[in-house]
Design a protein around this motif. Sequence first.
Motif, PDB file in Angstrom:
ATOM      1  N   ALA A 108      90.460  10.502  -4.393  1.00 41.38           N
ATOM      2  CA  ALA A 108      89.750   9.298  -3.962  1.00 41.38           C
ATOM      3  C   ALA A 108      89.305   8.465  -5.162  1.00 41.38           C
ATOM      4  O   ALA A 108      89.365   7.226  -5.126  1.00 41.38           O
ATOM      5  CB  ALA A 108      88.543   9.686  -3.103  1.00 41.38           C
ATOM      6  N   GLU A 109      88.881   9.116  -6.239  1.00 36.93           N
ATOM      7  CA  GLU A 109      88.466   8.378  -7.431  1.00 36.93           C
ATOM      8  C   GLU A 109      89.658   7.677  -8.072  1.00 36.93           C
ATOM      9  O   GLU A 109      89.547   6.532  -8.536  1.00 36.93           O
ATOM     10  CB  GLU A 109      87.793   9.327  -8.426  1.00 36.93           C
ATOM     11  CG  GLU A 109      86.459   9.881  -7.945  1.00 36.93           C
ATOM     12  CD  GLU A 109      85.754  10.688  -9.016  1.00 36.93           C
ATOM     13  OE1 GLU A 109      85.909  10.343 -10.212  1.00 36.93           O
ATOM     14  OE2 GLU A 109      85.056  11.653  -8.681  1.00 36.93           O
TER      15      GLU A 109
ATOM     16  N   ALA B  35      92.992   2.248  -8.108  1.00 36.15           N
ATOM     17  CA  ALA B  35      94.383   1.818  -7.865  1.00 36.15           C
ATOM     18  C   ALA B  35      95.350   2.508  -8.820  1.00 36.15           C
ATOM     19  O   ALA B  35      96.326   1.906  -9.276  1.00 36.15           O
ATOM     20  CB  ALA B  35      94.500   0.299  -7.981  1.00 36.15           C
ATOM     21  N   LYS B  36      95.115   3.786  -9.092  1.00 36.94           N
ATOM     22  CA  LYS B  36      95.961   4.545 -10.006  1.00 36.94           C
ATOM     23  C   LYS B  36      96.802   5.585  -9.290  1.00 36.94           C
ATOM     24  O   LYS B  36      97.373   6.465  -9.948  1.00 36.94           O
ATOM     25  CB  LYS B  36      95.098   5.211 -11.093  1.00 36.94           C
ATOM     26  CG  LYS B  36      94.429   4.226 -12.036  1.00 36.94           C
ATOM     27  CD  LYS B  36      95.461   3.343 -12.726  1.00 36.94           C
ATOM     28  CE  LYS B  36      94.819   2.316 -13.644  1.00 36.94           C
ATOM     29  NZ  LYS B  36      95.822   1.448 -14.298  1.00 36.94           N
ATOM     30  N   LEU B  37      96.887   5.497  -7.974  1.00 37.85           N
ATOM     31  CA  LEU B  37      97.838   6.302  -7.224  1.00 37.85           C
ATOM     32  C   LEU B  37      98.995   5.402  -6.798  1.00 37.85           C
ATOM     33  O   LEU B  37      98.775   4.340  -6.223  1.00 37.85           O
ATOM     34  CB  LEU B  37      97.173   6.923  -5.994  1.00 37.85           C
ATOM     35  CG  LEU B  37      96.250   8.122  -6.234  1.00 37.85           C
ATOM     36  CD1 LEU B  37      95.660   8.610  -4.916  1.00 37.85           C
ATOM     37  CD2 LEU B  37      96.978   9.266  -6.939  1.00 37.85           C
ATOM     38  N   ASP B  38     100.207   5.826  -7.081  1.00 33.54           N
ATOM     39  CA  ASP B  38     101.391   5.034  -6.756  1.00 33.54           C
ATOM     40  C   ASP B  38     101.879   5.417  -5.362  1.00 33.54           C
ATOM     41  O   ASP B  38     102.618   6.390  -5.192  1.00 33.54           O
ATOM     42  CB  ASP B  38     102.476   5.276  -7.801  1.00 33.54           C
ATOM     43  CG  ASP B  38     103.701   4.394  -7.571  1.00 33.54           C
ATOM     44  OD1 ASP B  38     103.673   3.567  -6.641  1.00 33.54           O
ATOM     45  OD2 ASP B  38     104.681   4.540  -8.324  1.00 33.54           O
ATOM     46  N   TRP B  39     101.465   4.654  -4.358  1.00 32.03           N
ATOM     47  CA  TRP B  39     101.853   4.930  -2.981  1.00 32.03           C
ATOM     48  C   TRP B  39     103.218   4.332  -2.638  1.00 32.03           C
ATOM     49  O   TRP B  39     103.696   4.500  -1.514  1.00 32.03           O
ATOM     50  CB  TRP B  39     100.805   4.386  -2.012  1.00 32.03           C
ATOM     51  CG  TRP B  39      99.509   5.130  -2.044  1.00 32.03           C
ATOM     52  CD1 TRP B  39      98.345   4.723  -2.620  1.00 32.03           C
ATOM     53  CD2 TRP B  39      99.237   6.414  -1.467  1.00 32.03           C
ATOM     54  NE1 TRP B  39      97.365   5.669  -2.447  1.00 32.03           N
ATOM     55  CE2 TRP B  39      97.890   6.714  -1.745  1.00 32.03           C
ATOM     56  CE3 TRP B  39     100.016   7.339  -0.762  1.00 32.03           C
ATOM     57  CZ2 TRP B  39      97.294   7.900  -1.325  1.00 32.03           C
ATOM     58  CZ3 TRP B  39      99.415   8.521  -0.352  1.00 32.03           C
ATOM     59  CH2 TRP B  39      98.076   8.792  -0.625  1.00 32.03           C
ATOM     60  N   SER B  40     103.855   3.642  -3.582  1.00 30.33           N
ATOM     61  CA  SER B  40     105.164   3.068  -3.286  1.00 30.33           C
ATOM     62  C   SER B  40     106.224   4.145  -3.104  1.00 30.33           C
ATOM     63  O   SER B  40     107.249   3.908  -2.462  1.00 30.33           O
ATOM     64  CB  SER B  40     105.586   2.108  -4.400  1.00 30.33           C
ATOM     65  OG  SER B  40     105.794   2.812  -5.621  1.00 30.33           O
ATOM     66  N   ARG B  41     105.992   5.337  -3.668  1.00 34.33           N
ATOM     67  CA  ARG B  41     106.945   6.433  -3.511  1.00 34.33           C
ATOM     68  C   ARG B  41     106.236   7.761  -3.764  1.00 34.33           C
ATOM     69  O   ARG B  41     105.191   7.820  -4.401  1.00 34.33           O
ATOM     70  CB  ARG B  41     108.115   6.293  -4.475  1.00 34.33           C
ATOM     71  CG  ARG B  41     107.728   6.294  -5.942  1.00 34.33           C
ATOM     72  CD  ARG B  41     108.930   6.114  -6.843  1.00 34.33           C
ATOM     73  NE  ARG B  41     108.562   6.078  -8.248  1.00 34.33           N
ATOM     74  CZ  ARG B  41     108.255   4.978  -8.923  1.00 34.33           C
ATOM     75  NH1 ARG B  41     108.286   3.803  -8.291  1.00 34.33           N
ATOM     76  NH2 ARG B  41     107.936   5.019 -10.197  1.00 34.33           N
TER      77      ARG B  41
END
Length: 274
Positions: free
Chosen positions: A91-92, A97-103
């Motif tokens: 969550a942190e 915005a440092k998780l890449d949910w695009s893949r």
Amino acid sequence: MGKSPWIVSDELWDRLEPLLPKRERRFRHPGRKPLPDREVLCGILYVLHTGIQWEYLPQDLGFGSGVTCRRRLRDWNEAGVWQRLHEVLLAELNAEAKLDWSRCVVDSPRQGPERGSHTGPSPVDRGRAGSKHHLITDGHGTPLAVLLTSGNRNDVTQLLPLLDAIPPVRGRVGRPRRRPDSLFADRGYDHDIYRDQVRQRGIVPAIARRGTRHGTGLGTYRWMIERSFAWLHGFRRLWIRWERRADIHEAFLRLACCLITQRQLHSLCCVVSR
């Protein structure tokens, strides 16, 4: 000299301490005062990093006995402490915005003990008994979920359980996120039925097909999970599985994923402070 990796940092302890179960105090027969949780956690990390056997845990470092450390590791895993800590760290990262949910990327190399639960004869290693670590990461290589199975389980059978094991990640406005946009995997996951089920979850599958020549370009994205496994198996207790009990080995796996995620968060904080 740098700080020993088994020393619990204040940042990690501040996140972990509220998640630990509270022990009830016995008033009639209190017995010996239990060791502080932070010191026991240092002992657990010492075993995870060095791969030393529980009975040889150095007593002069203040960790307590190996029996105590193993018991706390088991109890905390059963209480869901490592899972909740992982969700807090994710969550942190998500808030920044440092998780890449695009893949996302999946893979499952084999680990080899001789015996124990969650082991089986490997079809690619002359029938030797072993286990598998099934891991799914985001596009940056941050672990999202991990599973432990016997070595004779086909990789593709754990594809959907891995996707379902991704926790709801908070940290941003709106509903928690659990699904990446696309999924990358090697030929071990090549099966049209599973591709259809991945699409039904709203995820675009990018899975290499058997019989096609190499050089499809998927390696440009899949190298992230290879690096993540290098981090994961950099913990010597996970490089070779020594535990006969699957719950203890699984607890080490979950704890290692938390430590890797915390490193990602720490590297982010170092970049921001500059």
